[in-house]
Structures are given as C-alpha cells and as structure tokens.
Design an enzyme around this catalytic site. Structure first.
Site, PDB file in Angstrom:
ATOM      1  N   ASP A 119      10.556  59.671 -29.689  1.00 17.27           N
ATOM      2  CA  ASP A 119       9.127  58.607 -29.434  1.00 17.27           C
ATOM      3  C   ASP A 119       9.344  58.168 -28.190  1.00 17.27           C
ATOM      4  O   ASP A 119      10.433  57.084 -27.849  1.00 17.27           O
ATOM      5  CB  ASP A 119       8.912  57.804 -30.631  1.00 17.27           C
ATOM      6  CG  ASP A 119       7.727  56.825 -30.673  1.00 17.27           C
ATOM      7  OD1 ASP A 119       7.271  56.470 -29.641  1.00 17.27           O
ATOM      8  OD2 ASP A 119       7.171  56.528 -31.923  1.00 17.27           O
ATOM      9  N   CYS A 161       1.652  57.137 -30.689  1.00 17.98           N
ATOM     10  CA  CYS A 161       2.467  57.572 -31.702  1.00 17.98           C
ATOM     11  C   CYS A 161       1.565  58.453 -32.733  1.00 17.98           C
ATOM     12  O   CYS A 161       1.730  59.969 -32.875  1.00 17.98           O
ATOM     13  CB  CYS A 161       3.156  56.653 -32.551  1.00 17.98           C
ATOM     14  SG  CYS A 161       4.138  55.684 -31.440  1.00 17.98           S
ATOM     15  N   LYS A 193      11.135  59.540 -38.776  1.00 22.82           N
ATOM     16  CA  LYS A 193       9.731  59.295 -38.294  1.00 22.82           C
ATOM     17  C   LYS A 193       8.758  60.250 -38.470  1.00 22.82           C
ATOM     18  O   LYS A 193       8.866  61.338 -37.672  1.00 22.82           O
ATOM     19  CB  LYS A 193       9.700  58.469 -36.921  1.00 22.82           C
ATOM     20  CG  LYS A 193       8.429  57.948 -36.691  1.00 22.82           C
ATOM     21  CD  LYS A 193       8.417  57.027 -35.266  1.00 22.82           C
ATOM     22  CE  LYS A 193       7.193  56.147 -35.157  1.00 22.82           C
ATOM     23  NZ  LYS A 193       7.446  55.433 -33.919  1.00 22.82           N
ATOM     24  N   HIS A 197       4.756  61.162 -26.755  1.00 18.51           N
ATOM     25  CA  HIS A 197       4.495  60.761 -25.529  1.00 18.51           C
ATOM     26  C   HIS A 197       5.395  60.209 -24.652  1.00 18.51           C
ATOM     27  O   HIS A 197       6.690  60.434 -25.089  1.00 18.51           O
ATOM     28  CB  HIS A 197       3.496  59.635 -25.841  1.00 18.51           C
ATOM     29  CG  HIS A 197       3.855  58.349 -26.711  1.00 18.51           C
ATOM     30  ND1 HIS A 197       4.736  57.605 -26.247  1.00 18.51           N
ATOM     31  CD2 HIS A 197       3.521  58.109 -27.909  1.00 18.51           C
ATOM     32  CE1 HIS A 197       5.010  56.653 -27.209  1.00 18.51           C
ATOM     33  NE2 HIS A 197       4.239  57.049 -28.322  1.00 18.51           N
TER      34      HIS A 197
END
Length: 518
Positions: A30, A70, A118, A304
């Site tokens: 992330d 996200c 995640k 990202h």
C-alpha cells in the site's frame, strides 16, 4: 527466517519444473512508489528482494494505478474493470460484494486459493471525515481533515518488526505456503495484502486524524542512502492548479516546512519501503524452501504510490507520478529474466494476466490486457492489440473535482469535472519529470487530440455528473440518519477552523448545494 544473505543462493540452479499449471503469488503493498523499483529511484534505498525479482523477472517501468486511493484501486485490480464501470467512487463505496474476481475464477478452475491481509476492495479504511469531505467537496468551503505529516523514530538498531499487523499476516502467508500449499496437489493462488509503506495513523488523536505519521526504526534507516535523497521543488501556492491547491490545504501541507522536515519524511518513507521488501522476502524464501518457487509466478505491486512531500503534498489522491506510478514486477516459469518493459500498463491488466497464467479464457468486457505476451520466452503474441495508453481516475476526498488522467506516449493529460469549469493540465514527462510545468496552453493541438481520446475511453463529463449526484444523495442520507445528532457530529469532525466561526453560513452552503436553496 534465514539470514538476508541467503537471497544470493536463490540465483542457484532451479529445480525441474512441474507439469501442473503455475502457482501464483501476489504481494500487494500500500502506497509504494513504483519509481523505487528501477534506476535512478532504486539508488535511494536497499531493496534486495525487489532487486531479486528485477534480476530474475521483469520490471514494468510505466505501471500506473487506475485510481490513486486504496479501495477504488484495489476494486479495479480485483475486477479488471475501470473505476467508472464499477462505480467505486471512494474508500467507502467500492466493488459490489458479489462481484467476480480473478481469484474466484481461479478457484472455480481448480486452484487452491487464499487471501491474507489487506483486501479493501468492497469498502476500505476511512474515517467519517473522509466520507463527508468526499461527499461535500463541491460545497464552497475548505476542510482540513488530515494531520500534518511527521516522522517518528521508534525502537533501536535491532528493531526489525514495526508494522505488527503486516508481520502477523506475512507469518500467516509463510505458514500457509509451508503447510497448505506444499502438501497440496492443486496449483495455488495466494494473495498477501500489506499496509506498508502507508503512513500510520497517530493513536493519540481521534479516528478522523488520517494516516500522517512516517514511522520507522534506526535498523531500517540504515538501509536508506541519505546522501541521494532529493528535496522536491514546489510551486508557489498561488501558482498551483485549483485542485492541487485544495489538496495541499486539506492535507495540512500549506504551512511552512523546513528542509530537515521534508528530508526526514522522505527518509522515513524509504525506510518503510525497506521493511516492506523484507516481508516480500519472507514469502519468496518460503517458496524456495518448499521447492515451489520454480513453478510459481511471483507478482509484486501496490495500489498506488506516495508523494512524500513532492508537490507540497504527502499521501496519494493525486495524478502526479509519486502518487499514480506503482511497482509491477513479475517473475516465473517461462517468463523472461532481467527484462525492463517500457509499455504503458495499469492494474486492470492483472485480471486478464491471472487468467492467462492459469489457462482460463477471458470473461466479460475487461478493461485491461494480459501482460504475458510482453513477458513470455516463447514470444507468444496476443491476438488483441493492447492499448497504448493508460487511464486513471479519482473521485474521493482531498480533491474538489473528479479527476481523469490519460498517459499516452510522453504526455500526461489531466482533465477535471465536466472539462469546462476547471482547466486541464498537460505535462511532457520526457522533458519535465518533476511535473512542474503545465504546458496545456503551449500545445493546444495535443490537448485537443488527447481530450478526444480520453472522451472515447470514458465520457468523463457524464461520469462526473453521476459522481456529483451520488455525493449529494449519500450525504443527504447520512445527515438524515443522524437525526438530531447531526449538528454535533458534523461540528466535531476535523473541519477547517472557519467552520466553527460561522456554522450557520456553512450549513446554508450545504443546503444550497443539496437543494439549490438556503
């Protein structure tokens, strides 16, 4: 875990390849800046396992997110469809829970599958302030919802494990490989989602504070080459595009910063990337130890990037390179080694790539193209001509207009809202890698051509209208759900201080926005 030096043994002779379909391991971090995976960015921090993938696999030099935040980004990756097609407008509203992902299809076709860590593609981590700011971004008042970015040193020269949740999930993934995958007669697909190197939320503040703390230890700072850290140049606030100005303000970056503050934020961020790299190394080593590596396609990417004080901003939510460029490294059986791929690609390309790896026919109208024709040793050519552009779009908080980025050749074209109310931006990335010179008025013919291409890909004024309507309806429903508690709840959000000065005027602005009347 064996010593880090063991990585060099991984270059040794491979075991005979299995006749089964290839296994798949995806590690998605992330906020990892993709420019750190190739020169000159990779000179600033030691990333041995990323470098291992570079040596034995392929590095995509121009890989982009389809949305620099996200949840919408992950929704695009899992579904293989652009954000405007899934209507994943922000971290609160993303992919439908019943949507088909590439992992669903792999499981239906005989793969043993596991998702750890995640995910965040149906709904992600967000505060009430994040939601309300996204919904009310068209209301003419400013919100300061993030904390000021800071660097925080913890532990000592022996402190390795800082992001505890990520390490727990990495350990789960290693255990799954050693126990479940190693004993299975099925090919497997394992996804590991990491939080790092996303900045941390400050636990001493309330839940609306946002993630603004760049936290690491002396152990990881030793991996950073401080002498090559660059201090980004900033435009004056008065010279910023209106959307960039709004982003800088709402991210609490409009005040003064010392050079030391900026350097520390960047150094600590790079150190967090080094910790991420070791997690990647743990799962690679587990594959090697269980004799699975030689028949596993390993993919490392991110949802990202991270601006780390470029353009007077941190976080993401921007189309500048630090925010929109992502890492994409692929290694596996039958794929070329040491390859640097120049073609423009984006995260929606991973869905068809996964199906291609598993020998599954593509389904539905996907937004991307398989990457395998660019990587295969046998030189297989796809019957479908791949696009020579990539699209990214953003509709969430910290930006006061829907934003659309088209990368085509040397050009990065950014359009906003309906294409009329806000001017576009154009950057020549060959000549202006720092994206400090908007040349939209210097190359009018290019602007016309790029805008025409963008409108062929997506009717962006129509999409912006749909987002505007969604924002109104979502905010009105939220306000109604609070009943008499609304005034207290909204006043306690991290609004700009002017809200407290004139609550009545701001409520009038909201009512005018919602209903066209005060």
């Amino acid at each position: 875990m064996k010593p880090l030096a063991l990585i060099f043994l991984l270059f040794g002779q491979s075991l005979p390849q299995s006749e089964t379909k290839p296994n798949i391991l995806m590690v998605m971090s992330d906020a990892f800046d993709g420019r750190l995976t190739y020169e000159p960015g990779n000179k600033v921090v030691r990333l041995p396992y990323v470098n291992y993938l570079r040596e034995l696999g392929a590095t995509f030099l121009n890989a982009y997110t389809n949305s620099p935040i996200c949840c919408p980004s992950r929704a695009a990756m899992w579904s293989g469809k652009f954000v405007h097609l899934t209507q994943s407008w922000n971290n609160y509203k993303c992919l439908d829970a019943n949507a088909t992902t590439w992992m669903n299809l792999l499981e239906e076709n005989g793969y043993l599958t596991e998702r750890i860590g995640k995910l965040d593609y149906t709904s992600g981590d967000h505060s009430v302030s994040n939601r309300v700011e996204a919904w009310t971004r068209d209301v003419p008042f400013l919100l300061r919802q993030e904390g000021r970015p800071v660097a925080e040193l913890v532990g000592n020269v022996s402190t390795v494990r800082i992001q505890e949740t990520d390490w727990k999930n990495t350990d789960k993934a290693v255990k799954w490989i050693r126990q479940r995958a190693a004993s299975s007669h099925q090919p497997f697909a394992l996804y590991l989602g990491l939080n790092l190197p996303h900045p941390y939320s400050n636990k001493t503040l309330d839940t609306t504070a946002g993630g603004f703390t760049f936290r690491t230890s002396p152990y990881w700072l030793k991996k950073v080459s401080s002498e090559v850290i660059t201090i980004p140049k900033w435009l004056p606030m008065s010279a910023m595009h209106p959307v960039d100005h709004y982003s800088t303000f709402t991210k609490n970056c409009s005040g003064p910063f010392t050079t030391e503050e900026v350097r520390n934020i960047r150094a600590f961020y790079y150190a967090m990337c080094a910790e991420t790299d070791l997690m990647l190394g743990y799962v690679i080593t587990a594959l090697r130890d269980t004799n699975l590596l030689n028949n596993t396609v390993v993919i490392f990417t991110a949802d990202h990037g991270e601006l780390a004080m470029e353009h007077r901003q941190f976080y993401k939510m921007s189309m500048f390179e630090g925010s929109s460029r992502v890492p994409l490294l692929v290694m596996g059986p039958g794929l070329k080694s040491g390859l640097q791929v120049e073609q423009l690609v984006s995260l929606v390309d991973l869905f068809p790539t996964m199906l291609d790896i598993a020998g599954i026919s593509a389904v539905g109208n996907l937004s991307g193209d398989s990457l395998l024709p660019l990587l295969s040793k046998d030189g297989a050519v796809s019957e479908k001509q791949r696009s020579d552009w990539v699209l990214s779009e953003y509709h969430g908080c910290n930006a006061n207009a829907s934003t659309y980025m088209l990368r085509h050749g040397q050009w990065k074209y950014i359009a906003y809202a309906d294409g009329l109310s806000l001017p576009p931006q154009l950057f020549d990335l060959n000549l202006d890698k720092d994206e400090l010179h908007n040349v939209v008025y210097k190359f009018p013919e290019e602007v016309v051509d790029l805008d025409r291409l963008l409108r062929r890909i997506v009717d962006y004024p129509k999409v912006s209208t749909a987002v505007h309507l969604y924002n109104k309806e979502a905010f009105a429903a939220w306000r109604s759900s609070l009943g008499r508690n609304y005034s207290q709840v909204i006043a306690n959000l991290r609004w700009h201080e002017d809200w407290q000065k004139d609550t009545l005027a701001n409520e009038r602005a909201i009512n005018k926005w919602l209903y066209g009347t005060v």
